[in-house]
Design a protein around this motif. Structure first.
Motif, PDB file in Angstrom:
ATOM      1  N   LEU A  31      46.797 -14.405 -59.921  1.00 36.74           N
ATOM      2  CA  LEU A  31      47.387 -14.214 -58.597  1.00 36.74           C
ATOM      3  C   LEU A  31      48.682 -15.001 -58.419  1.00 36.74           C
ATOM      4  O   LEU A  31      49.493 -14.681 -57.538  1.00 36.74           O
ATOM      5  CB  LEU A  31      46.374 -14.606 -57.516  1.00 36.74           C
ATOM      6  N   LEU A  32      48.876 -16.050 -59.202  1.00 39.20           N
ATOM      7  CA  LEU A  32      50.143 -16.775 -59.169  1.00 39.20           C
ATOM      8  C   LEU A  32      51.203 -16.074 -60.014  1.00 39.20           C
ATOM      9  O   LEU A  32      52.392 -16.047 -59.656  1.00 39.20           O
ATOM     10  CB  LEU A  32      49.950 -18.212 -59.682  1.00 39.20           C
ATOM     11  N   LEU A  33      50.778 -15.520 -61.145  1.00 40.01           N
ATOM     12  CA  LEU A  33      51.721 -14.887 -62.072  1.00 40.01           C
ATOM     13  C   LEU A  33      52.293 -13.589 -61.511  1.00 40.01           C
ATOM     14  O   LEU A  33      53.514 -13.334 -61.612  1.00 40.01           O
ATOM     15  CB  LEU A  33      51.013 -14.616 -63.411  1.00 40.01           C
ATOM     16  N   LEU A  34      51.425 -12.768 -60.916  1.00 34.62           N
ATOM     17  CA  LEU A  34      51.874 -11.447 -60.475  1.00 34.62           C
ATOM     18  C   LEU A  34      52.969 -11.507 -59.406  1.00 34.62           C
ATOM     19  O   LEU A  34      53.978 -10.772 -59.512  1.00 34.62           O
ATOM     20  CB  LEU A  34      50.667 -10.642 -59.974  1.00 34.62           C
ATOM     21  N   PRO A  35      52.855 -12.343 -58.365  1.00 36.71           N
ATOM     22  CA  PRO A  35      53.966 -12.414 -57.396  1.00 36.71           C
ATOM     23  C   PRO A  35      55.262 -12.911 -58.024  1.00 36.71           C
ATOM     24  O   PRO A  35      56.357 -12.472 -57.638  1.00 36.71           O
ATOM     25  CB  PRO A  35      53.446 -13.405 -56.345  1.00 36.71           C
ATOM     26  N   THR A  36      55.133 -13.839 -58.986  1.00 38.98           N
ATOM     27  CA  THR A  36      56.333 -14.338 -59.668  1.00 38.98           C
ATOM     28  C   THR A  36      57.026 -13.214 -60.434  1.00 38.98           C
ATOM     29  O   THR A  36      58.266 -13.070 -60.396  1.00 38.98           O
ATOM     30  CB  THR A  36      55.964 -15.478 -60.635  1.00 38.98           C
ATOM     31  N   LEU A  37      56.206 -12.401 -61.135  1.00 43.17           N
ATOM     32  CA  LEU A  37      56.781 -11.253 -61.849  1.00 43.17           C
ATOM     33  C   LEU A  37      57.423 -10.266 -60.873  1.00 43.17           C
ATOM     34  O   LEU A  37      58.496  -9.697 -61.158  1.00 43.17           O
ATOM     35  CB  LEU A  37      55.697 -10.554 -62.668  1.00 43.17           C
ATOM     36  N   ALA A  38      56.777 -10.078 -59.735  1.00 46.44           N
ATOM     37  CA  ALA A  38      57.321  -9.164 -58.730  1.00 46.44           C
ATOM     38  C   ALA A  38      58.654  -9.674 -58.190  1.00 46.44           C
ATOM     39  O   ALA A  38      59.614  -8.898 -58.020  1.00 46.44           O
ATOM     40  CB  ALA A  38      56.317  -8.993 -57.586  1.00 46.44           C
ATOM     41  N   GLN A  39      58.728 -10.991 -57.929  1.00 47.78           N
ATOM     42  CA  GLN A  39      59.987 -11.570 -57.449  1.00 47.78           C
ATOM     43  C   GLN A  39      61.100 -11.396 -58.479  1.00 47.78           C
ATOM     44  O   GLN A  39      62.237 -11.033 -58.136  1.00 47.78           O
ATOM     45  CB  GLN A  39      59.792 -13.059 -57.143  1.00 47.78           C
ATOM     46  N   ALA A  40      60.762 -11.680 -59.736  1.00 47.40           N
ATOM     47  CA  ALA A  40      61.761 -11.531 -60.799  1.00 47.40           C
ATOM     48  C   ALA A  40      62.243 -10.084 -60.882  1.00 47.40           C
ATOM     49  O   ALA A  40      63.461  -9.816 -61.044  1.00 47.40           O
ATOM     50  CB  ALA A  40      61.171 -11.979 -62.140  1.00 47.40           C
ATOM     51  N   ALA A  41      61.308  -9.139 -60.770  1.00 45.25           N
ATOM     52  CA  ALA A  41      61.676  -7.720 -60.835  1.00 45.25           C
ATOM     53  C   ALA A  41      62.571  -7.329 -59.661  1.00 45.25           C
ATOM     54  O   ALA A  41      63.555  -6.583 -59.824  1.00 45.25           O
ATOM     55  CB  ALA A  41      60.413  -6.862 -60.865  1.00 45.25           C
ATOM     56  N   ILE A  42      62.214  -7.842 -58.470  1.00 45.08           N
ATOM     57  CA  ILE A  42      63.028  -7.513 -57.287  1.00 45.08           C
ATOM     58  C   ILE A  42      64.445  -8.081 -57.428  1.00 45.08           C
ATOM     59  O   ILE A  42      65.448  -7.417 -57.097  1.00 45.08           O
ATOM     60  CB  ILE A  42      62.353  -8.035 -56.008  1.00 45.08           C
ATOM     61  N   VAL A  43      64.544  -9.334 -57.938  1.00 49.13           N
ATOM     62  CA  VAL A  43      65.868  -9.943 -58.139  1.00 49.13           C
ATOM     63  C   VAL A  43      66.677  -9.126 -59.143  1.00 49.13           C
ATOM     64  O   VAL A  43      67.875  -8.824 -58.922  1.00 49.13           O
ATOM     65  CB  VAL A  43      65.719 -11.402 -58.618  1.00 49.13           C
ATOM     66  N   ALA A  44      66.012  -8.749 -60.249  1.00 48.93           N
ATOM     67  CA  ALA A  44      66.731  -8.003 -61.297  1.00 48.93           C
ATOM     68  C   ALA A  44      67.182  -6.630 -60.800  1.00 48.93           C
ATOM     69  O   ALA A  44      68.355  -6.242 -60.933  1.00 48.93           O
ATOM     70  CB  ALA A  44      65.833  -7.863 -62.524  1.00 48.93           C
ATOM     71  N   VAL A  45      66.231  -5.898 -60.217  1.00 45.15           N
ATOM     72  CA  VAL A  45      66.564  -4.549 -59.720  1.00 45.15           C
ATOM     73  C   VAL A  45      67.558  -4.636 -58.572  1.00 45.15           C
ATOM     74  O   VAL A  45      68.502  -3.823 -58.469  1.00 45.15           O
ATOM     75  CB  VAL A  45      65.280  -3.807 -59.305  1.00 45.15           C
ATOM     76  N   GLY A  46      67.355  -5.646 -57.685  1.00 41.81           N
ATOM     77  CA  GLY A  46      68.258  -5.803 -56.549  1.00 41.81           C
ATOM     78  C   GLY A  46      69.680  -6.135 -56.971  1.00 41.81           C
ATOM     79  O   GLY A  46      70.658  -5.618 -56.398  1.00 41.81           O
ATOM     80  N   THR A  47      69.810  -7.011 -57.981  1.00 37.91           N
ATOM     81  CA  THR A  47      71.138  -7.353 -58.483  1.00 37.91           C
ATOM     82  C   THR A  47      71.836  -6.113 -59.051  1.00 37.91           C
ATOM     83  O   THR A  47      73.025  -5.866 -58.787  1.00 37.91           O
ATOM     84  CB  THR A  47      71.023  -8.430 -59.586  1.00 37.91           C
ATOM     85  N   TRP A  48      71.065  -5.338 -59.790  1.00 38.58           N
ATOM     86  CA  TRP A  48      71.606  -4.082 -60.328  1.00 38.58           C
ATOM     87  C   TRP A  48      72.016  -3.143 -59.196  1.00 38.58           C
ATOM     88  O   TRP A  48      73.067  -2.502 -59.236  1.00 38.58           O
ATOM     89  CB  TRP A  48      70.553  -3.431 -61.239  1.00 38.58           C
TER      90      TRP A  48
END
Length: 606
Positions: free
Chosen positions: A248-265
């Motif tokens: 439960l700690l890992l999944l939100p972190t992965l989601a945040q990273a994905a949002i940052v990456a996709v959002g930056t793009w």
């Protein structure tokens, strides 16, 4: 349905459901209102900051301040409102459990370890209080907050919402696996905690034995073994917790990273704005706390579910000693009885065996008569005595008072008529007066002193530091064995019962004191029918009639002197002194018969 033990509390919750719904709303408000701040942050970035408009900044900043204040007020109000509500429920549930135990038969009590009952009454109900105060409100609000946050991300940018939905799939799988294993481990852990409670209680109560035999190391080793089992179960719970928390700690972190990456793009490609990306990342950070809490909340819910199941196991115990209508009247009318006690073809066996402890037993004790019951260890004497106040019920046959089957009497009417004093006296941690008065609630001080005098306890009580107000300590252990027995006897006689059952109540006092007590009983309670379990010749000699119990049946009946002459088993039970008496007084039989005849003419008691 595995949540049914919790749903069974609905009738209690329903009475305060309006207040509790308010608690749920405040919890949702306090946790969900934070989702507005990321939206305001995104607006500030794309608005006042992007346009360098300082004047447009004050309103959103003021909005953030109001939201923070609302969150604090909501959390404060939730705590202030929920505390008295759940505390009231806890008191109600604990009182219900205690009440249930008061009406449960002795046989059922004997089948339970006391520590298991204590852990249910204390630990489990505290767990339920915490769950309804904290766990359940957040367990209800957390999924709503997560759903609202995901919808907000979809509205901001569908791809951001899709990322959160993809993250939810492995989280749901992890929760399902965790629930299955954690529920079983939690049940075993709470049962083991009951064993720990039992062991501590036994060690405290048996401290004199442990010290006398030098067995403290053995007790410590046994306690260590149980504690080690509890430790292993708690470690297993912690390991299960750690796996779930890690996921439960890992999944939100992965989601945040994905949002940052996709959002930056997206910002580079021009299909989203910096403010939208910042808002989305901030929302994912706000959602991170509810997601992390989900592991704790789920563990708390499973422990509460186990606690609820253990609670209902006690509440669901069937009352097997009841009035004829299946209930128990606390204040029945008490009729007038002469006290003729009769056992008709009585059989009895315990629930865990088919072997009969009593079989085909017939015995009659006339009103005002004293009958001494003697028998070898394990012959069923105490079992027979327990049938009179219905601590146990006969398997077959019947026990009657004045030809009325005691099962047809209200239980509490019977227990007004019958009073009992056991060999192992139980006193409560209160004053001498309150312990004695328990046998006749509302008794006057003069009546208490009279009962103490009958039990040969007046002298030692008057010498106690505070007399009747002296606190006797837990189970009366501040007193000697003989003193405790005499107080217990005083408690039995203060109500002037129609039937008095004495299970060797003076085994810890000297023969002279026993003789004084027996004679006082004859003089002051001449109309009480008395069944006394005897081990001493002196006790049997003072009885009007003696019955010999052998292998569950009455094998001989007569006076003390008659049985010394006619019963080999009786002589063996009474020991060497009785045999010597039989040889020294060969002509006692006729004199005994004369004495018995005289007693009969005088009404059964001299």
């Amino acid at each position: 349905m595995f949540v049914r033990p919790l749903l069974r509390f609905w009738p209690d919750l329903r009475s305060r459901i309006g207040v509790y719904v308010l608690v749920l709303v405040l919890t949702l408000l306090a946790t969900g209102i934070q989702l507005i701040i990321p939206v305001i942050t995104g607006y500030i970035i794309d608005g006042p900051i992007a346009h360098k408009d300082l004047s447009a900044l004050w309103l959103p900043v003021f909005g953030v301040l109001i939201i923070g204040l609302a969150e604090a007020v909501g959390m404060w109000a939730r705590r202030m409102i929920v505390a008295p509500v759940v505390s009231t429920w806890e008191v109600t549930w604990r009182s219900r459990l205690f009440d249930r135990l008061q009406y449960t038969s002795v046989a059922i009590h004997d089948s339970w370890e006391s520590g298991q009952l204590l852990s249910r009454a204390v630990n489990d109900l505290s767990q339920l209080r915490r769950f309804f105060a904290f766990g359940l409100p957040f367990l209800v609000s957390t999924p709503i907050v997560l759903a609202v946050g995901t919808v907000m991300l979809v509205i901001m940018q569908p791809v951001f919402g899709l990322i959160m939905i993809i993250m939810a799939v492995p989280a749901i799988i992890a929760v399902a696996v965790f629930e299955k294993h954690y529920r079983d481990t939690s049940r075993r852990s709470q049962d083991t905690m009951g064993e720990v409670t039992t062991d501590v209680e036994e060690s405290i109560q048996g401290i004199r034995i442990l010290k006398s035999f030098g067995r403290s190391p053995w007790a410590a080793e046994r306690f260590s073994e149980i504690s080690a089992r509890l430790k292993s179960l708690e470690i297993r719970k912690a390991k299960l917790d750690s796996w779930l928390w890690s996921v439960l700690l890992l999944l939100p972190t992965l989601a945040q990273a994905a949002i940052v990456a996709v959002g930056t793009w997206g910002v580079i490609e021009g299909w989203t704005t910096i403010g939208t990306v910042v808002a989305a990342v901030t929302i994912s950070m706000v959602l991170r706390m509810p997601i992390e809490m989900l592991g704790f909340l789920l563990a708390d819910a499973l422990m509460a579910l186990t606690a609820a199941g253990r609670y209902w196991e006690v509440i669901d115990i069937r009352h097997d000693i009841t009035d004829a209508d299946g209930g128990v009247d606390d204040a029945p009318e008490v009729g007038r009885y002469s006290g003729k006690l009769r056992f008709d073809d009585v059989d009895f066996h315990f629930a865990d065996t088919e072997r009969l402890t009593l079989q085909g037993l017939d015995l009659t004790i006339e009103p005002g008569q004293t009958l001494a019951l003697v028998g070898a260890t394990g012959s069923g004497k105490t079992t027979l005595a327990s049938l009179v106040p219905r601590l146990q019920d006969v398997t077959a046959g019947r026990v009657s008072i004045d030809d009325v089957d005691i099962r047809d009497m209200p239980v509490n009417e019977l227990r007004h008529l019958v009073s009992v004093s056991f060999e192992d006296p139980i006193l409560f941690s209160t004053s001498v007066a309150e312990n004695v008065e328990m046998g006749a609630p509302g008794a006057s001080e003069d009546e208490i002193w009279e009962a103490l005098e009958i039990a040969a306890a007046k002298d030692f009580v008057s010498r106690l530091p505070d007399g009747l107000d002296t606190q006797v300590g837990e189970q009366g252990l501040s007193l000697s064995g003989g003193q405790r027995q005499r107080l217990a006897l005083a408690r039995a006689v203060i109500g002037r019962p129609r039937v008095l059952v004495l299970d060797d109540p003076l085994s810890a006092v000297d023969v002279d004191t026993e003789d004084r007590v027996q004679r006082a009983l004859r003089e002051i309670l001449p109309d009480s029918t008395t069944l006394i379990i005897a081990h001493r010749p002196s006790t049997a000699a003072l009885a009007d009639v003696v019955a010999v119990l052998d292998e569950g049946r009455i094998s001989a009946l007569g006076t003390h002197e008659e049985l010394l002459e006619s019963s080999k088993l009786y002589r063996e039970l009474m020991g060497a002194s009785a045999k010597a008496e039989a040889h020294a007084h060969p002509g006692t039989q006729s004199s005994a018969q004369t004495t018995t005849s005289t007693q009969s003419q005088e009404g059964g008691r001299s």
